[in-house]
Design a protein around this motif. Structure first.
Motif, PDB file in Angstrom:
ATOM      1  N   ILE A   2     -11.476  24.625  38.314  1.00 31.02           N
ATOM      2  CA  ILE A   2     -11.627  25.959  37.858  1.00 31.02           C
ATOM      3  C   ILE A   2     -12.380  25.951  36.048  1.00 31.02           C
ATOM      4  O   ILE A   2     -12.660  26.848  35.849  1.00 31.02           O
ATOM      5  CB  ILE A   2     -10.033  26.322  37.909  1.00 31.02           C
ATOM      6  N   GLU A   3     -12.095  24.722  35.435  1.00 35.24           N
ATOM      7  CA  GLU A   3     -12.970  24.552  34.166  1.00 35.24           C
ATOM      8  C   GLU A   3     -14.246  24.274  34.114  1.00 35.24           C
ATOM      9  O   GLU A   3     -15.115  25.331  33.125  1.00 35.24           O
ATOM     10  CB  GLU A   3     -12.227  22.889  33.377  1.00 35.24           C
ATOM     11  N   LYS A   4     -14.923  23.765  35.288  1.00 32.82           N
ATOM     12  CA  LYS A   4     -16.238  23.874  36.073  1.00 32.82           C
ATOM     13  C   LYS A   4     -16.584  25.259  35.980  1.00 32.82           C
ATOM     14  O   LYS A   4     -18.175  26.064  36.819  1.00 32.82           O
ATOM     15  CB  LYS A   4     -16.512  22.815  36.140  1.00 32.82           C
ATOM     16  N   SER A   5     -16.033  26.196  36.018  1.00 30.47           N
ATOM     17  CA  SER A   5     -16.491  27.740  36.733  1.00 30.47           C
ATOM     18  C   SER A   5     -16.766  27.578  38.274  1.00 30.47           C
ATOM     19  O   SER A   5     -17.586  28.594  38.657  1.00 30.47           O
ATOM     20  CB  SER A   5     -17.089  28.651  35.688  1.00 30.47           C
ATOM     21  N   LYS A   6     -16.974  26.718  38.505  1.00 29.37           N
ATOM     22  CA  LYS A   6     -16.714  26.125  40.378  1.00 29.37           C
ATOM     23  C   LYS A   6     -15.864  27.129  41.169  1.00 29.37           C
ATOM     24  O   LYS A   6     -16.173  27.368  43.031  1.00 29.37           O
ATOM     25  CB  LYS A   6     -17.468  24.760  40.472  1.00 29.37           C
ATOM     26  N   TYR A   7     -14.576  27.401  40.811  1.00 29.35           N
ATOM     27  CA  TYR A   7     -13.485  27.870  41.457  1.00 29.35           C
ATOM     28  C   TYR A   7     -12.695  29.097  41.073  1.00 29.35           C
ATOM     29  O   TYR A   7     -12.861  28.799  39.646  1.00 29.35           O
ATOM     30  CB  TYR A   7     -12.631  27.330  42.022  1.00 29.35           C
ATOM     31  N   ASP A   8     -12.573  30.108  41.200  1.00 33.95           N
ATOM     32  CA  ASP A   8     -11.802  31.126  40.705  1.00 33.95           C
ATOM     33  C   ASP A   8     -10.379  31.186  41.105  1.00 33.95           C
ATOM     34  O   ASP A   8     -10.054  31.566  42.534  1.00 33.95           O
ATOM     35  CB  ASP A   8     -12.530  32.896  40.971  1.00 33.95           C
ATOM     36  N   PRO A   9      -9.269  31.254  39.608  1.00 34.74           N
ATOM     37  CA  PRO A   9      -7.896  30.809  40.241  1.00 34.74           C
ATOM     38  C   PRO A   9      -7.938  32.459  41.275  1.00 34.74           C
ATOM     39  O   PRO A   9      -7.922  34.047  41.268  1.00 34.74           O
ATOM     40  CB  PRO A   9      -7.165  30.425  39.126  1.00 34.74           C
ATOM     41  N   SER A  10      -6.417  31.843  41.953  1.00 39.63           N
ATOM     42  CA  SER A  10      -5.618  33.250  43.015  1.00 39.63           C
ATOM     43  C   SER A  10      -5.608  33.763  41.363  1.00 39.63           C
ATOM     44  O   SER A  10      -4.899  33.255  40.645  1.00 39.63           O
ATOM     45  CB  SER A  10      -4.679  32.829  43.750  1.00 39.63           C
ATOM     46  N   LEU A  11      -4.867  35.150  41.959  1.00 44.72           N
ATOM     47  CA  LEU A  11      -3.813  35.820  41.251  1.00 44.72           C
ATOM     48  C   LEU A  11      -2.636  34.841  40.309  1.00 44.72           C
ATOM     49  O   LEU A  11      -2.566  35.355  39.377  1.00 44.72           O
ATOM     50  CB  LEU A  11      -3.514  37.085  41.203  1.00 44.72           C
ATOM     51  N   GLU A  12      -1.886  34.867  41.319  1.00 47.71           N
ATOM     52  CA  GLU A  12      -0.815  33.681  41.632  1.00 47.71           C
ATOM     53  C   GLU A  12      -0.869  32.683  39.821  1.00 47.71           C
ATOM     54  O   GLU A  12      -0.290  32.109  39.707  1.00 47.71           O
ATOM     55  CB  GLU A  12      -0.025  33.508  42.724  1.00 47.71           C
ATOM     56  N   LEU A  13      -2.103  32.241  40.472  1.00 48.00           N
ATOM     57  CA  LEU A  13      -2.282  30.980  39.732  1.00 48.00           C
ATOM     58  C   LEU A  13      -2.649  31.589  38.751  1.00 48.00           C
ATOM     59  O   LEU A  13      -2.347  30.068  37.507  1.00 48.00           O
ATOM     60  CB  LEU A  13      -3.275  29.686  40.430  1.00 48.00           C
ATOM     61  N   ALA A  14      -3.669  32.491  38.127  1.00 42.75           N
ATOM     62  CA  ALA A  14      -3.737  32.739  36.850  1.00 42.75           C
ATOM     63  C   ALA A  14      -3.445  32.943  36.039  1.00 42.75           C
ATOM     64  O   ALA A  14      -2.541  32.661  35.239  1.00 42.75           O
ATOM     65  CB  ALA A  14      -5.111  34.097  37.372  1.00 42.75           C
ATOM     66  N   PHE A  15      -1.876  33.437  37.147  1.00 44.96           N
ATOM     67  CA  PHE A  15      -0.542  33.840  36.240  1.00 44.96           C
ATOM     68  C   PHE A  15       0.622  33.015  35.758  1.00 44.96           C
ATOM     69  O   PHE A  15       0.213  33.155  34.955  1.00 44.96           O
ATOM     70  CB  PHE A  15       0.171  34.815  37.421  1.00 44.96           C
ATOM     71  N   LYS A  16       0.330  31.526  36.667  1.00 45.35           N
ATOM     72  CA  LYS A  16       1.040  30.591  36.675  1.00 45.35           C
ATOM     73  C   LYS A  16       0.285  29.442  34.914  1.00 45.35           C
ATOM     74  O   LYS A  16       0.990  29.713  34.419  1.00 45.35           O
ATOM     75  CB  LYS A  16       1.437  29.454  37.641  1.00 45.35           C
ATOM     76  N   LEU A  17      -0.970  29.756  35.247  1.00 46.52           N
ATOM     77  CA  LEU A  17      -1.451  29.426  33.949  1.00 46.52           C
ATOM     78  C   LEU A  17      -1.118  29.742  33.069  1.00 46.52           C
ATOM     79  O   LEU A  17      -0.805  28.810  31.526  1.00 46.52           O
ATOM     80  CB  LEU A  17      -3.251  28.966  34.518  1.00 46.52           C
TER      81      LEU A  17
END
Length: 65
Positions: free
Chosen positions: A33-48
């Motif tokens: 995610i930090e390297k912009s190689k993976y976009d998090p799911s909406l659920e993970l984005a909310f958790k973060l």
């Protein structure tokens, strides 16, 4: 998708592993995610966002092109 995850993590003085454990993913997921190689799911984005006590928009900037 651009993100500020690494900046927020540095401000919180936590490792990728500590963040991964806190939100229930692998350290490799946080790295990707930090390297912009993976976009998090909406659920993970909310958790973060909840972990850093900020909005999703504060962490992630979608490519609108």
């Amino acid at each position: 998708m651009d993100n500020n995850l690494r900046v927020e993590r540095a401000k919180a003085d936590i490792t990728q592993q500590e963040l991964a454990d806190a939100v229930g993913v692998s350290r490799q997921t946080i790295y990707a995610i930090e390297k912009s190689k993976y976009d998090p799911s909406l659920e993970l984005a909310f958790k973060l966002a909840r972990y850093f006590d900020c909005s999703i928009e504060d962490l992630f900037e979608p490519d609108l092109d």
